[in-house]
Design an enzyme around this catalytic site. Structure first.
Site, PDB file in Angstrom:
ATOM      1  NE  ARG A 195      -3.885   2.020   2.375  1.00  0.00           N
ATOM      2  CZ  ARG A 195      -4.034   2.732   3.492  1.00  0.00           C
ATOM      3  NH1 ARG A 195      -3.390   2.382   4.590  1.00  0.00           N
ATOM      4  NH2 ARG A 195      -4.828   3.777   3.517  1.00  0.00           N
ATOM      5  CG  HIS A 235      -1.072   5.512  -0.598  1.00  0.00           C
ATOM      6  ND1 HIS A 235      -1.859   6.348   0.158  1.00  0.00           N
ATOM      7  CD2 HIS A 235      -1.863   4.447  -0.907  1.00  0.00           C
ATOM      8  CE1 HIS A 235      -3.068   5.822   0.302  1.00  0.00           C
ATOM      9  NE2 HIS A 235      -3.086   4.654  -0.329  1.00  0.00           N
ATOM     10  CG  ASP A 236       6.721   6.777  -3.312  1.00  0.00           C
ATOM     11  OD1 ASP A 236       6.777   8.005  -3.088  1.00  0.00           O
ATOM     12  OD2 ASP A 236       7.634   6.163  -3.881  1.00  0.00           O
ATOM     13  CG  ASP A 259       8.955  10.735  -6.053  1.00  0.00           C
ATOM     14  OD1 ASP A 259       8.281  10.228  -5.133  1.00  0.00           O
ATOM     15  OD2 ASP A 259       8.625  11.785  -6.628  1.00  0.00           O
ATOM     16  CD  GLU A 269       3.965  12.504  -1.503  1.00  0.00           C
ATOM     17  OE1 GLU A 269       3.775  11.266  -1.444  1.00  0.00           O
ATOM     18  OE2 GLU A 269       4.704  13.033  -2.334  1.00  0.00           O
ATOM     19  CG  ASN A 320      -0.744   9.244   2.232  1.00  0.00           C
ATOM     20  OD1 ASN A 320      -1.279   8.292   1.674  1.00  0.00           O
ATOM     21  ND2 ASN A 320      -0.037  10.143   1.577  1.00  0.00           N
ATOM     22  N   PRO A 359      -6.588   8.129  -5.209  1.00  0.00           N
ATOM     23  CG  PRO A 359      -6.444   5.997  -6.135  1.00  0.00           C
ATOM     24  CD  PRO A 359      -5.626   7.222  -5.863  1.00  0.00           C
ATOM     25  CG  HIS A 395      -8.194  -3.678  -2.182  1.00  0.00           C
ATOM     26  ND1 HIS A 395      -9.279  -2.882  -2.495  1.00  0.00           N
ATOM     27  CD2 HIS A 395      -7.177  -2.817  -1.933  1.00  0.00           C
ATOM     28  CE1 HIS A 395      -8.930  -1.605  -2.432  1.00  0.00           C
ATOM     29  NE2 HIS A 395      -7.654  -1.540  -2.102  1.00  0.00           N
ATOM     30  CB  THR A 416      -6.912 -16.607   1.660  1.00  0.00           C
ATOM     31  OG1 THR A 416      -7.263 -15.844   0.473  1.00  0.00           O
ATOM     32  CG2 THR A 416      -7.501 -17.991   1.535  1.00  0.00           C
ATOM     33  CG  ASP A 435      -5.791 -15.932  -2.499  1.00  0.00           C
ATOM     34  OD1 ASP A 435      -6.405 -14.835  -2.508  1.00  0.00           O
ATOM     35  OD2 ASP A 435      -5.882 -16.742  -1.562  1.00  0.00           O
TER      36      ASP A 435
END
Length: 326
Positions: A68, A72-73, A80, A94, A100, A170, A200, A249, A254
């Site tokens: 995650r 986000h980076d 970067d 950020e 965040n 988003p 996810h 799981t 998966d």
């Protein structure tokens, strides 16, 4: 031996050739390479592997959290390392943007540990952006996810602004059309967006991101919605309360996430959006049926994401600390 005309090749082979050529051109243009640290820091891979293995064994949520953190980076102005910078009295970074604040501490910690070890071995050599890219890939593999090649040579950004994170990342409450547009703006197709959403299948979502919608969203399985309400009952007093994204799981990478969506077992509004928008439904159904196809497309999309907005040459620096510019 005569060359095989493109028209006689299967579509999958043609697509693979096109992707290979595209990546080759991108790598050449960006000056990245697989063995970038072979001479300057020969033990780079060994140190990375040892560090992330020890951290994941100690804290099993590290892998999903780092995945995650990487997204986000990269999604915000490129891969970067800007998300790793701390705020100063003169700048809100950020990582302090509201969106965040839920990024897990274990993800930041594994990058700090790797950077510390690498600075002792080869000072001022390995960028924080490269550390995050490799850590994400290797931790993903530890969860059973696909392998993909990480090209190295990124530089670290000197700029990190919380205001950009609030507007350009988003949110799970956004309409699917808006999310598709945000990915398209960065050069990603709808299929690549759906493949990346498969992340996810591991990790957690905080109750504050979906609890308000449990009674209104008819796409929830009723029993599942009731269970989520019970699990999140105390979230106004405890904003850290969270649930697994994939209840089947939760610690394995998966395709169960995609299998859950038609059953009403998606947690976030954006999860439900994937199975209600006619543009995304075919890819959800494809990945639900074929895990190998999901892994293949996810790996390609992750490699593409790892090139997005990278800094090279004088466009960035090699930070001595990942949380502060030099």
């Amino acid at each position: 031996m005569a060359a095989v005309p493109p028209s006689s090749l299967p579509h999958s082979a043609v697509a693979l050739i096109v992707l290979t050529l595209a990546f080759a051109a991108l790598v050449c243009e960006s000056k990245l390479s697989v063995d970038y640290y072979a001479k300057s820091c020969p033990r780079f891979n060994d140190i990375m592997q040892q560090t992330i293995t020890n951290k994941q064994i100690t804290s099993s949520t590290t892998a999903a959290g780092t995945l995650r953190l990487f997204f986000h980076d990269c999604f915000l102005d490129g891969c970067d390392g800007s998300v790793l910078l701390s705020s100063t009295p003169f700048n809100s970074a950020e990582r302090d943007a509201e969106i965040n604040l839920s990024l897990p501490g274990d993800a930041f910690d594994v990058i700090v540990r790797a950077k510390t070890a690498l600075e002792l071995e080869c000072p001022n050599t390995v960028s924080c952006a490269d550390i995050l890219a490799v850590a994400t890939r290797d931790l993903l593999i530890m969860l059973g996810g696909p392998h993909y090649t990480v090209y190295l040579g990124r530089k670290d950004s000197r700029i990190s602004k919380s205001s950009l994170a609030e507007s350009d990342l988003p949110r799970p409450t956004l309409p699917m059309s808006r999310i598709i547009d945000m990915f398209a703006k960065r050069g990603f197709t709808i299929q690549e967006m759906v493949a990346l959403s498969g992340a996810h299948t591991v990790g957690l979502s905080h109750c504050k991101e979906f609890s308000f919608n449990l009674k209104n969203d008819t796409q929830y399985n009723p029993r599942f919605a009731q269970a989520l309400q019970q699990a999140c009952a105390g979230y106004p007093q405890n904003p850290t309360l969270s649930v697994f994204n994939d209840i089947m799981t939760p610690s394995k990478f998966d395709n169960l996430y995609f299998q859950n969506l038609p059953k009403g077992l998606g947690v976030l509004e954006s999860d439900h959006g994937l199975y209600s928008d006619p543009r995304t439904i075919p890819f959800v159904e494809l990945y639900a049926k074929d895990q190998n196809k999901f892994f293949q497309d996810f790996a390609i999309a992750m490699q593409k994401l790892s090139f997005y907005g990278i800094k090279t040459g004088r466009g960035g620096e090699i930070r001595r600390r990942c949380d502060a510019v030099n």
